[in-house]
Design an enzyme around this catalytic site. Structure first.
Site, short mmCIF file in Angstrom:
data_model
loop_
_atom_site.label_atom_id
_atom_site.label_comp_id
_atom_site.label_asym_id
_atom_site.label_seq_id
_atom_site.Cartn_x
_atom_site.Cartn_y
_atom_site.Cartn_z
N VAL A 87 0.96 -1.17 0.06
CA VAL A 87 -0.08 -0.07 -0.06
C VAL A 87 0.81 1.27 -0.15
CG1 VAL A 87 -1.63 1.40 1.52
CG2 VAL A 87 -1.92 -1.34 1.05
N GLU A 88 1.93 1.06 0.79
CA GLU A 88 2.81 2.39 0.91
C GLU A 88 3.55 2.74 -0.36
OE1 GLU A 88 3.18 4.61 2.96
OE2 GLU A 88 2.16 4.04 4.83
N SER A 89 4.38 1.65 -1.12
CA SER A 89 5.19 2.03 -2.07
C SER A 89 5.10 1.24 -3.32
CB SER A 89 6.63 2.10 -1.70
OG SER A 89 6.79 0.70 -1.37
#
Length: 236
Positions: A87-89
Site C-alpha cells: 500500500v505504501e510504495s
C-alpha cells in the site's frame, strides 16, 4: 350339543346393535430400522469461510527473504509488512511522497532516525525502521492493529488526540482499510474481513490543540485567507 347351541343363540341375540363382528388380526412384522437422524448443526460455532491465500506478486517475492528476516527480528507477521509495503510504495525502494516519506515503507527521515536508521533508500534499513516503528505502535496501542496502522499513517499523536480512535481523515481511514484488506487477502481471510463501514468512527469532537501561537497553522491560515487550508496531499 343342544344346550351349547342354545347358549350361542342366546349370546347372538343379546349382542348390542351395531356391534362389529369379531375378526382375527395378524401381528404385524417389526418395521425395518430407520437410519439415525443427523444431529442439528451447532449454531454460532461454524468456522468462518476461508479463501485461498492471495499469492505474492513477483515484486513481493523479490523482497520476501528480507521481509521474513526483518519480521522475525521484530516478532511481526511477514504478511503484515508485505501489506504495508504494497500500500505504501508498491515495492518501489526509490519512492518518495509529496510529504518527504521515503522508500519501501514510506518513512519520514525523523521517524526512521528514532529507530536508528538513516539510509532510507536501502531496502534493509528502510524495512528495519518500518518494522521497528510498527512493533512500537502495536505496543503503544495494546495490540490494536487498526490503531497502529492509523498511527503509522497519521502519527501516534493524531490517534491519541482523538481518544485512541482512528482520526476522521479520509486518507487515514482509507489507508487502514486498504492495508487490512490486503493483509487479510494474503492470509486467506478475505471473506472474514468487515465491510468498509465497520471501521468505527471516532467521537464527534475536535482534537485539543495547543493554545495560541503560530503553531496552529490551520487557525493562522483561516485568519489570513478567510478560508480553510487545503487538505493534506495523498501519499505517493
Amino acid at each position: 350339543m343342544k344346550p351349547l347351541y342354545s347358549v350361542l343363540l342366546w349370546l347372538l341375540l343379546c349382542a348390542p346393535a351395531g356391534a362389529e363382528a369379531l375378526q382375527w388380526y395378524a401381528v404385524p412384522a417389526d418395521p425395518a430400522p430407520s437410519a439415525p437422524l443427523a444431529p442439528p448443526p451447532a449454531l454460532g460455532n461454524e468456522p468462518a469461510a476461508s479463501a485461498a491465500p492471495k499469492p505474492l506478486s513477483s515484486s513481493a517475492q523479490r523482497y520476501r527473504p528480507l521481509i521474513d528476516d526483518v519480521a522475525r527480528q521484530h516478532a511481526l507477521d511477514p504478511m503484515l509488512i508485505h501489506a504495508v509495503v504494497q500500500v505504501e510504495s508498491a515495492y518501489r525502494p526509490e519512492a518518495v511522497s509529496g510529504k518527504g516519506a521515503v522508500g519501501l515503507m514510506q518513512l519520514m527521515p525523523a521517524t526512521a532516525a528514532r529507530f536508528g536508521q538513516t539510509a532510507l533508500y536501502d531496502p534493509r534499513a528502510n524495512l528495519q525502521a518500518g518494522a521497528a516503528y510498527l512493533d512500537w505502535l502495536m505496543n503503544r496501542f495494546d495490540g490494536r492493529l487498526d490503531l497502529a496502522l492509523a498511527a503509522y499513517n497519521a502519527g501516534e499523536g493524531a490517534v491519541a488526540r482523538y481518544g485512541n480512535a482512528i482520526p476522521p481523515y479520509a486518507e487515514t481511514r482509507d489507508y487502514v482499510r486498504k492495508v487490512m484488506a490486503h493483509y487479510a487477502g494474503l492470509k486467506g481471510e478475505a471473506g472474514a474481513m468487515p465491510a468498509a463501514e465497520a471501521i468505527p468512527a471516532p467521537a464527534s469532537r475536535r482534537p485539543r490543540r495547543a493554545a495560541g501561537g503560530i503553531g496552529d497553522m490551520e487557525q493562522f491560515w483561516r485568519l489570513f485567507t478567510g478560508g480553510s487550508p487545503r487538505p493534506p496531499a495523498a501519499r505517493l
